[in-house]
Write an enzyme that holds these catalytic residues in place. Structure first.
Site, short mmCIF file in Angstrom:
data_model
loop_
_atom_site.label_atom_id
_atom_site.label_comp_id
_atom_site.label_asym_id
_atom_site.label_seq_id
_atom_site.Cartn_x
_atom_site.Cartn_y
_atom_site.Cartn_z
CE LYS A 54 57.01 87.75 32.93
NZ LYS A 54 57.07 89.39 33.02
CD GLN A 98 56.43 91.85 35.86
OE1 GLN A 98 57.03 90.91 35.35
NE2 GLN A 98 55.03 92.06 34.83
CG ASP A 121 60.03 92.08 28.83
OD1 ASP A 121 59.53 91.07 28.55
OD2 ASP A 121 60.22 92.78 29.82
#
Ligand code: NAD
Length: 287
Positions: A54, A98, A121
């Site tokens: 990422k 994460q 997200d």
């Protein structure tokens, strides 16, 4: 005829190029540099790889990324303090925690603490609600990546039966929610661990989306001839990445299919960049 491969790598690259061009435009118009702050707690090897990918993707597309590494023994309170600091930092546009977090941490409370306008997200209930109502701020990256693949591959969704296997908050549920939206117009069925005769349900799918987390769960006989098969699964089997679909068998039955790797995975990252750009645009007051 073998199934056509839906090339997630190539589609993701074109999304990333578009994000890169729009990022340059945003910087030159407003001076705002999109900035993603990633938080990694502990040192789970798979999470390390995901976060690194990422970060790399951000850098390549001209976005800023910073990584906040915390010890595996970090407390809930300490992690909440970091989230709060990032929420208040006007130079940070997107926050990514994460997953999975170490077991002693309450993921729901952590994800809920992220400012909805920085929730790239799209896991926050406010963003889930907006998505369900068809007026999204951000779309959850993996389902959004699948939608993009269907769109670019010109796969008809209206009036077709889409079956999603898996009901997680991250993939299955939002996937089904996007497929049923006005304009997409699929008729959607969600299967899960308690579904009876899952094979029979899957065989009625024009579009079959597997997000189960079990290697090669979908066998050839579960696929209707000519169906479109989207394999979200990423499973490590003897150091090899394997999807949730028996790819070799599916190739002989499906009309098109996403490979693993090189299918949905790269799309997820591309959509994260897209969301970070959107978050920066919100701050810059550019729609
Ligand atoms: P999860 O474990 O949270 O959910 C799995 C779902 O599968 C559950 O809802 C469960 O009901 C269902 N399920 C489990 N066993 C089943 C069975 N025997 N029959 C029918 N349904 C069953 O997983 P997730 O986070 O939704 O991820 C699913 C898969 O997708 C995993 O392989 C994960 O690694 C992968 N994934 C890939 C990406 C990507 O970028 N490609 C992103 C997220 C997740």
């Amino acid at each position: 005829m073998p199934a056509q491969i839906i090339d997630g790598k190539a589609i993701a690259e074109s999304v990333r190029n578009q994000v890169a061009a729009e990022t340059q435009q945003l910087i030159s118009d407003t001076g705002v540099l999109p900035h993603l702050a990633a938080v990694l707690v502990g040192n789970d090897p798979a999470s390390e790889v995901y976060v690194r990918n990422k970060e790399r993707a951000c850098q390549k597309a001209g976005l800023k990324s910073t990584l906040h590494r915390l010890d595996a023994a970090t407390t809930q309170a300490d992690l909440l303090v970091l989230i709060d600091t990032l929420n208040l930092d006007a130079g940070v546009h997107g926050i990514l925690v994460q997953l999975p977090l170490p077991k002693h941490l309450d993921s729901t409370q952590i994800l809920d603490a992220i400012l909805p306008t920085k929730d790239v997200d799209a896991f926050h209930p406010e963003n889930t609600g907006l998505m369900l109502q068809g007026r999204p701020r951000f779309l959850p990256c993996t389902p959004a990546g699948v939608m993009k693949m269907l769109q670019v591959s010109k796969i008809q969704t209206a009036g077709r039966h889409a079956v999603v296997i898996g009901r997680s908050d991250i993939v299955g549920k939002p996937m089904a929610a996007l497929l049923v939206q006005k304009g997409v117009d699929a008729t959607v069925t969600i299967c899960h661990s308690r579904t009876t005769d899952i094979g029979a349900v899957c065989r009625t799918a024009d579009i079959l989306i597997a997000a189960v987390g079990i290697p090669e769960f979908v066998t050839g006989d579960m696929i209707k001839p000519g169906a479109v098969v989207i394999d979200v699964g990423i499973n490590r089997v003897n150091e090899r990445l394997v999807g949730d679909v028996d790819f070799t068998a599916a190739m002989t039955v499906a009309s098109s299919i996403t490979p693993v790797p090189g299918g949905v995975g790269p799309m997820t990252i591309a959509m994260l960049l897209q969301n970070t750009l959107t978050a920066a645009r919100i701050v810059a007051g550019v729609s």
